[in-house]
Motif scaffolding. Structure first.
Motif, mmCIF file in Angstrom:
data_model
loop_
_atom_site.group_PDB
_atom_site.id
_atom_site.type_symbol
_atom_site.label_atom_id
_atom_site.label_comp_id
_atom_site.label_asym_id
_atom_site.label_seq_id
_atom_site.Cartn_x
_atom_site.Cartn_y
_atom_site.Cartn_z
ATOM 1 N N SER A 142 21.108 51.711 62.885
ATOM 2 C CA SER A 142 20.006 52.288 62.111
ATOM 3 C C SER A 142 20.505 52.891 60.797
ATOM 4 C CB SER A 142 19.295 53.368 62.937
ATOM 5 O OG SER A 142 20.199 54.413 63.274
ATOM 6 N N LEU A 143 21.829 53.028 60.656
ATOM 7 C CA LEU A 143 22.413 53.589 59.432
ATOM 8 C C LEU A 143 22.642 52.457 58.441
ATOM 9 C CD1 LEU A 143 23.245 56.361 58.355
ATOM 10 C CD2 LEU A 143 25.577 55.887 59.109
ATOM 11 N N ILE A 144 21.560 52.048 57.790
ATOM 12 C CA ILE A 144 21.565 50.890 56.898
ATOM 13 C C ILE A 144 21.637 51.351 55.446
ATOM 14 C CG2 ILE A 144 20.249 48.852 56.185
ATOM 15 C CD1 ILE A 144 18.767 49.164 58.955
ATOM 16 N N ALA A 145 22.526 50.735 54.681
ATOM 17 C CA ALA A 145 22.609 51.029 53.247
ATOM 18 C C ALA A 145 21.584 50.189 52.505
ATOM 19 C CB ALA A 145 24.008 50.750 52.725
ATOM 20 N N VAL A 146 20.728 50.836 51.726
ATOM 21 C CA VAL A 146 19.763 50.130 50.877
ATOM 22 C C VAL A 146 20.324 50.135 49.459
ATOM 23 C CG1 VAL A 146 17.419 50.120 49.960
ATOM 24 C CG2 VAL A 146 17.825 50.823 52.331
ATOM 25 N N LEU A 147 20.613 48.951 48.930
ATOM 26 C CA LEU A 147 21.217 48.833 47.602
ATOM 27 C C LEU A 147 20.402 47.846 46.775
ATOM 28 C CD1 LEU A 147 25.000 48.726 48.583
ATOM 29 C CD2 LEU A 147 23.693 50.684 47.733
ATOM 30 N N ASP A 148 19.527 48.381 45.957
ATOM 31 C CA ASP A 148 18.690 47.556 45.087
ATOM 32 C C ASP A 148 19.551 46.907 44.011
ATOM 33 O OD1 ASP A 148 16.671 46.969 42.864
ATOM 34 O OD2 ASP A 148 15.374 47.693 44.468
ATOM 35 N N ASN A 149 19.142 45.727 43.569
ATOM 36 C CA ASN A 149 19.895 45.013 42.534
ATOM 37 C C ASN A 149 20.032 45.801 41.241
ATOM 38 O OD1 ASN A 149 20.613 42.683 43.864
ATOM 39 N ND2 ASN A 149 18.793 41.544 43.270
ATOM 40 N N ASN A 150 19.059 46.640 40.926
ATOM 41 C CA ASN A 150 19.031 47.254 39.596
ATOM 42 C C ASN A 150 18.888 48.770 39.599
ATOM 43 O OD1 ASN A 150 18.884 44.697 37.920
ATOM 44 N ND2 ASN A 150 17.099 44.406 39.217
ATOM 45 N N LEU A 151 19.112 49.423 40.738
ATOM 46 C CA LEU A 151 19.016 50.886 40.814
ATOM 47 C C LEU A 151 20.344 51.441 41.319
ATOM 48 C CD1 LEU A 151 15.395 51.297 42.218
ATOM 49 C CD2 LEU A 151 16.181 51.796 39.899
#
Length: 237
Positions: A142-151
């Motif tokens: 559940s410890l997921i890294a969210v890494l947007d392409n441009n943020l």
């Protein structure tokens, strides 16, 4: 009289349910442990090959029983179209994502709403001129890294989630909102690092085809980000 007794019993039942709900919320809050975050706010200059191509404003603030990391970037590459990207990531105290909303305005307006629960990301993708598309992605944590392409401020979140007491290489499942495929990243402390005559704490983020170096201050705030292969540098103003 009988109806009054029934009404009174129902009232007691509602109060009991509310009390149990409140107790459960308190227990959940207590069991989540101390937060890995602290408030942060800043502006990032985005550079390509040494030339400024945009900027990003962000903040990380407590909200309710969790945290909110939100930011907006405006980007205009030398040979590309202007785009404006916004993201709002709600997190638990330990860094596990609860929800994420993003939108991108360029030639078309696209966006998505994502809900996270038990290692599953339920995505609703909305693209201008098309019907909403829904898909669930499963992760092994559940410890997921969210890494947007441009943020880029989301790397500031990652730097907080990294366990500095253990250091070493730590692997996280990762979701890139623009790609509907689960992935993983390796994050590793590199010790002391320097740039422009200043000394930082280094943190390396690596995928199968890309390496990103984060430069952090003594409080592990993101001060600078380098992507050597793409000639991208992001610097806190």
């Amino acid at each position: 009289m009988k109806s009054r007794i029934i009404s009174f019993a129902l009232t007691l039942g509602l109060i009991a349910c509310a009390a149990l709900s409140l107790a459960a919320q308190k227990k959940s809050s207590q069991s989540s442990g101390p937060s890995v975050f602290s408030p942060d706010k800043g502006k990032l200059s985005i550079n390509l090959a040494g030339q400024p191509v945009g900027h990003e404003e962000f903040e990380i603030v407590p909200t309710g029983g969790g945290w909110l990391a939100k930011g907006t970037a405006e980007i205009k590459p030398p040979n590309g179209a202007y785009s404006r990207i916004s993201g709002s990531l709600t997190l638990q105290a330990n860094g596990a994502p609860i929800s994420y909303d993003w939108s991108a305005q360029a030639e078309k307006t696209n966006g998505a709403h994502i809900l996270f629960a038990n290692g599953v990301a339920s995505i609703t993708l909305e693209m201008q001129g098309a019907r909403p598309f829904q898909q669930d992605l499963s992760f092994n944590s559940s410890l997921i890294a969210v890494l947007d392409n441009n943020l880029y401020h989301q790397y500031a979140v990652l730097a907080r989630v990294y366990d500095w007491s253990k250091r070493g290489v730590q692997t996280f499942p990762v979701l890139i909102p623009q790609e509907l495929t689960p992935g993983s990243i390796n994050v590793e402390s590199t010790g002391s690092a320097s740039a422009d005559g200043k000394t930082y704490e280094g943190l390396k983020v690596a995928t199968s085809d890309l390496e990103i170096l984060l430069l952090l201050d003594a409080s592990h705030r993101l001060m600078r980000l380098e992507v050597p292969a793409a000639k991208v540098s992001v610097i806190r103003e």
